[in-house]
Each structure stands twice: as C-alpha cells, then as structure tokens.
Design a protein around this motif. Structure first.
Motif, short mmCIF file in Angstrom:
data_model
loop_
_atom_site.label_atom_id
_atom_site.label_comp_id
_atom_site.label_asym_id
_atom_site.label_seq_id
_atom_site.Cartn_x
_atom_site.Cartn_y
_atom_site.Cartn_z
N LEU A 1 0.84 -1.20 0.00
CA LEU A 1 0.00 0.00 0.00
C LEU A 1 0.88 1.25 0.00
O LEU A 1 2.02 1.22 0.47
N GLY A 2 0.34 2.34 -0.51
CA GLY A 2 1.05 3.62 -0.47
C GLY A 2 2.34 3.61 -1.27
O GLY A 2 3.28 4.32 -0.94
N ASP A 3 2.39 2.80 -2.31
CA ASP A 3 3.62 2.70 -3.11
C ASP A 3 3.22 2.58 -4.58
O ASP A 3 3.07 1.48 -5.12
N ALA A 4 3.04 3.73 -5.22
CA ALA A 4 2.54 3.75 -6.60
C ALA A 4 3.53 3.14 -7.57
O ALA A 4 4.75 3.34 -7.44
N ALA A 5 3.02 2.41 -8.55
CA ALA A 5 3.87 1.97 -9.66
C ALA A 5 4.26 3.22 -10.44
O ALA A 5 3.41 4.09 -10.68
N VAL A 6 5.53 3.33 -10.80
CA VAL A 6 5.95 4.49 -11.59
C VAL A 6 6.46 4.07 -12.97
O VAL A 6 6.56 4.89 -13.88
N ARG A 7 6.79 2.78 -13.10
CA ARG A 7 7.33 2.35 -14.39
C ARG A 7 7.05 0.86 -14.61
O ARG A 7 7.22 0.05 -13.68
N ILE A 8 6.59 0.55 -15.80
CA ILE A 8 6.48 -0.85 -16.20
C ILE A 8 7.58 -1.07 -17.24
O ILE A 8 7.62 -0.38 -18.26
N GLU A 9 8.50 -2.00 -16.95
CA GLU A 9 9.61 -2.24 -17.89
C GLU A 9 9.19 -3.29 -18.90
O GLU A 9 8.50 -4.26 -18.56
N THR A 10 9.61 -3.10 -20.14
CA THR A 10 9.31 -4.09 -21.18
C THR A 10 10.58 -4.47 -21.93
O THR A 10 11.55 -3.70 -21.96
N LEU A 11 10.54 -5.64 -22.51
CA LEU A 11 11.61 -6.07 -23.42
C LEU A 11 10.88 -6.64 -24.63
O LEU A 11 10.16 -7.65 -24.49
N GLY A 12 10.99 -5.97 -25.76
CA GLY A 12 10.21 -6.40 -26.93
C GLY A 12 8.74 -6.30 -26.61
O GLY A 12 8.26 -5.27 -26.13
N ASP A 13 8.02 -7.40 -26.82
CA ASP A 13 6.57 -7.35 -26.60
C ASP A 13 6.18 -7.99 -25.28
O ASP A 13 5.10 -8.54 -25.13
N ARG A 14 7.09 -7.93 -24.28
CA ARG A 14 6.80 -8.53 -22.97
C ARG A 14 7.05 -7.52 -21.85
O ARG A 14 8.03 -6.78 -21.88
N VAL A 15 6.18 -7.54 -20.84
CA VAL A 15 6.48 -6.83 -19.59
C VAL A 15 7.49 -7.67 -18.84
O VAL A 15 7.35 -8.90 -18.75
N THR A 16 8.51 -7.02 -18.29
CA THR A 16 9.52 -7.80 -17.55
C THR A 16 9.58 -7.43 -16.07
O THR A 16 9.93 -8.27 -15.24
#
Ligand SMILES: Cc1cc2nc3c(=O)[nH]c(=O)nc-3n(C[C@H](O)[C@H](O)[C@H](O)COP(=O)(O)OP(=O)(O)OC[C@H]3O[C@@H](n4cnc5c(N)ncnc54)[C@H](O)[C@@H]3O)c2cc1C
Length: 485
Positions: A234-249
C-alpha cells in the motif's frame, strides 16, 4: 524451478478479485497500490465518529463475491455481514410523487396502484429482459462471427435499442420510465444510449449493504488475498512498467522497490498504465491513443456529510429526479453542461446500519453525475463550494429541513479528486462509458494486443462497467492469464 510471479497494479475491486484468483491458482501475486488503503473508488473516510464510503452504497448481486470466496476455499459469511437494503431505491420527483423499488412482488403491487395501465407492460418488460439474458444477448460477443450467428435474435428482440427506449416500448408512464431506466447511471452509463442488454428492470429494488460499510468488504477481500499468501504494497505507486520487446519484464514503484514479473494485471486507469507507466513503448502509446478516442463516462460530484438527528423516513438510497430527465442526461453526457436538475442520488447508510454514525446522528452522501474534465474543464476547487450549496438547496427543499444547521462534519469530492487520487483520465468517475450502443457487441480486450503478458482488469475493462463489470473482467483476465481463456 522459479515460481511464476504476477503483479497487479491497483487494489480496486477488480484488482483484488484478479489477485485472489491468481494467488489461489498458485501464482505468487503482489498488488501494488498507490493509496494507503485498498478499494480504489470504493474508498472510505472516518471523521468525528462518522464512516463515509465514497464508492457504491449497496451491492446489487452478492453472488460473484460469494463465488470468489468459494474459489479461494473459504466462506464469505463469517467475514462479511450483508444487510438487506429495503427499499432498494426510493424514487422521488419534484411534485412530491414517490415510488419505492423493492422486490418484484412489491414493485408489481406499487405499479398496479399508481399506473395500472402499465402493469401488463411491466410484466412484458421483465420477460423481455429475461429473454435477452436467456439468449445470451447481455454478454459481449467474442467476434463478428458470433454476432452474425446471434443476428436473428438481435433483430427479433430489438436488442439494438437503448435501455430507455426499450423501457418506453413497454411502459407509458414517464415516471415509471425513469424509475426503470436510471440504474445504468450507477455504473456511468447513459440510459438513453446504453444498450438494452444492460436492462435489469427494477433490479435496483433488491440490494444489500455491508455491516460497517462497503469498506469492510474491501478489507475482507484484502485479508482473504493475504491469507492465501499474496502480498499487498500500500502507499507505493507503480511508476514504471519495464518491457523487453513485446513482454512486460518488471515493475518499479515510487519507493524504488522493483520486481521482475511474468505477467502484469493493470487495474489502474488503462490510459494511465499505457501513457504514463509504459512511457517509451510505442505499442502502449498506440493503445493509449485508441483508448483516448473512446467515450469516457462522466464524473461525479459528491457531498458527504454527517448530521445531528436521525431520519428514519429517509431510506438507504433515494434518487431525487429533477424537472427534466432526458435533457439533463444530454447536458451531462453530451453537451458537457452542468445540469442544475440532474438526478441527485442520496445515500443514507446509517438508516440500515446505525454504527456508521455517532448515536443520535446520521451519515449521508449526495452525489450527481457531472461532465468529465474533457467536456467541462473547470477549476473544481473554485466551483465546488457553489455546487455544494446547490445540492444542499435541493435537499433542504425536498427532504431535510435546515440541513445546513444540522451538519457536524463532511467533505466534498469532485472530478479533480478522481484525477489526483486515482490517475483517472479526464477525472471520469467510472472510466470508459459502459455499454454505449455501438460498443456493446464485442468483448472488451482484457489482454493487450501488442504486449502479450499485459492484462487489463476493472470496470473500464468490461462493457458493463461498475462492480459487476470489474468482477467479470477479473474472471476473464484470470482465465487468460492462467491459460484457460
Ligand atoms: C459515488 C460513486 C458511486 C458508485 N456507485 C456504484 C454502484 O452503485 N454500483 C456500481 O456497480 N458501481 C458504482 N460505482 C462505480 C464503482 O465504484 C467502480 O466502477 C469500481 O469501484 C471500480 O473498480 P475498479 O476495480 O475498476 O478500479 P478502481 O476502483 O478505479 O481502482 C483502481 C486502483 O488503482 C490504483 N492506482 C492508480 N494508479 C496507480 C499506480 N500508478 N500505482 C498503483 N496503483 C494505482 C488506484 O489508487 C485505485 O486503488 C460508483 C462510483 C462512485 C464514485
């Protein structure tokens, strides 16, 4: 062997339901939630002994929730006490007319008394809505071929009509038409354009609330998830989703915490996920652009207040219709005008559960749908106090004399808060407009078209919208993520 890890961004009802399904299926799941409480739009505040739920004041159908508990090998009853809300809704018009939506038998009796000419039409309307459901026309179609196969039924049942036009086919009394069609507003849908598939005539009459408030249900869902071994940050916002090609990593949060993941469920606003969290991904930018072209549901202006005195004559949920109905809906949904006579919803949860207010006092919430910030780009900090007075004027005139003098505490909640608290695109209270006639036919995408392990869950990821849509989308997303879709 490394275990499969999933991350769900957002602990709204849809995110919690998805996370429970994944965790129960053996996927190690972490929810990251920006706010310091789970529940998303179904949040709550406690002030001076009053409990204010800011989302739904009642549940229309507890079955998907009991099913969720059962799936997790548990029983909902000891964790959540449901209280019947009776009547489910009271409809109130400016001329003083009142109609209670209770169970079907009571509603038939009420229609028989008030609009006897519509008694047969109401029965036909119920049968018609049941037929739409029986033929599966209340479910989105998987593809054009499925729609083509259903075409004869669509034609026979005139299933392309809107909710209001379908009600009007069977029922002549204008007040009854309003009472039987307003339900879609609770999920952000316009009865004038929402597809007839959304029709549940009179279903607002049967409702339950949770003892202690909707927040207790949310807390129980979060506890169920954690008991199954899941983790909530809780209280910890996602700030970045990392991807490699067409996948979230991997996913990174504001605190600097970072985790690899095999799949990601985005319960936060879909445009926020694609535009902000996946910044730099061309595929996500295309998805965001596509989503931005969709019609967004309106926002909400809500006034929560705790007052002295008890009001046994005001039921748990009332809708105060204004002088105009169709025109007021067009102002809000279409023209982006602040309609002075938009239906005002008044929730009074302490009449069912007195523990929500101090002894001898009452908890209320009045809210109206207002245009989202794309149509009405006003500074809500400036206009909120004016709208607050408008709301109190209506309440004082129609239901609670001298309401201003009785108020002990309270706060208002405006479209700007939906942006600040939930990263909601254009401050919409509901996300994309549910069930617009042209968009009903096909299932919402729960899996991103380009990023194969990115899934969407929540009210905005299902054509029905609202809690029902959020729970159904969790089911579909989990099936896809678990390879059952
Ligand atoms: C006044 C009001 C009354 C309503 N009444 C009804 C009703 O009667 N019936 C009905 O069906 N529906 C009703 N609704 C709608 C219902 O509340 C919502 O449709 C539903 O709660 C949405 O759930 P969700 O799972 O889609 O997501 P949300 O509740 O929107 O949750 C998304 C979560 O994602 C989090 N988040 C956002 N960005 C990030 C980030 N970067 N990192 C981490 N977390 C993030 C947010 O903080 C939030 O907790 C009502 C809504 C309002 C406002």
């Amino acid at each position: 062997m490394t275990e499969t890890k999933a991350v769900v961004i957002g602990a709204g009802i849809g995110g919690l339901a998805l996370a429970i399904r994944l965790q129960t299926a053996g996927i190690a799941t972490t929810i990251v939630e920006a706010r310091d409480q789970p529940g998303g739009r179904a949040a709550f505040r406690r002030l001076e002994g009053y409990t204010f739920d800011t989302g739904p004041a009642a549940i229309a159908d507890p079955a998907p929730l009991t099913a969720l508990w059962a799936l997790a090998g548990d029983d909902m009853a000891p964790a959540v006490t449901l209280l019947p809300v009776d009547p489910g809704y009271r409809c109130h018009w400016p001329d003083g007319a009142v109609l209670d939506l209770a169970d079907d038998e009571a509603l038939r009796a009420e229609i028989g008394r008030r609009a006897p000419g519509d008694a047969a039409g109401y029965r036909k309307l119920r049968d018609h809505a049941a037929a739409l459901r029986r033929e599966g026309l209340d479910q989105p179609f998987a593809d054009a071929a499925a729609l083509l196969r259903a075409a004869p039924w669509v034609v026979r049942h005139q299933a392309w009509r809107s909710v209001h036009s379908t009600v009007a086919r069977f029922v002549g009394d204008e007040k009854l038409r309003q009472a039987l069609s307003f339900g879609t507003l609770l999920a952000g849908g316009n009865p004038m354009t929402a597809n007839a598939a959304a029709l549940r005539p009179g279903s607002e009459g049967e409702a339950w609330c949770v003892a202690g408030g909707t927040n207790r249900l949310i807390a129980a869902l979060a506890a169920l998830f954690e008991r199954r071994g899941g983790t909530i940050r809780l209280g910890d916002a996602a700030v970045r989703i990392e991807t490699l090609g067409d996948r979230v990593t991997a996913v990174e949060t504001a605190s600097g915490w970072r985790t690899d993941c095999a799949m990601l469920g985005a319960n936060c606003d879909m445009i926020h996920a694609c535009r902000d969290l996946l910044a730099g991904s061309a595929a996500a930018a295309r998805t965001a652009a596509r989503l931005e072209r969709k019609r967004q549901a309106p926002s909400v202006f809500a006034l929560h207040f705790g007052i002295k005195g008890t009001w046994p004559g005001i039921p748990h949920r009332t809708i105060l219709f204004g002088e105009r109905y169709e025109e007021a809906l067009s102002d809000t949904f279409g023209h982006g005008l602040l309609a002075a006579d938009f239906p005002l919803f008044l929730d009074h949860p302490s009449v069912t559960d007195p523990s929500l207010a101090p002894p001898g006092c009452s908890t209320f919430r009045a809210f109206a749908l207002v245009p989202h910030l794309g149509k009405f780009p006003e500074d809500w900090r400036r206009i909120a106090p004016l709208i607050e007075q408008r709301v109190l004027d209506v309440l004082e005139r129609r239901l609670i004399p001298e309401v201003r003098e009785r108020i002990v505490t309270g706060f208002s909640y405006s479209p700007a808060d939906f942006v600040g608290d939930f990263n909601a695109y254009l401050g919409s209270a509901f996300g994309p407009e549910p069930l617009p006639a042209e968009g009903t036919w096909f299932a919402a995408r729960n899996r991103d078209a380009a990023i194969g392990n990115l899934y969407f869950v929540g009210a905005g990821a299902h054509p029905r919208g609202g809690w029902a849509g959020a729970l159904e989308s969790a089911h579909s997303a989990a099936d896809l993520m678990l390879g059952r879709g």
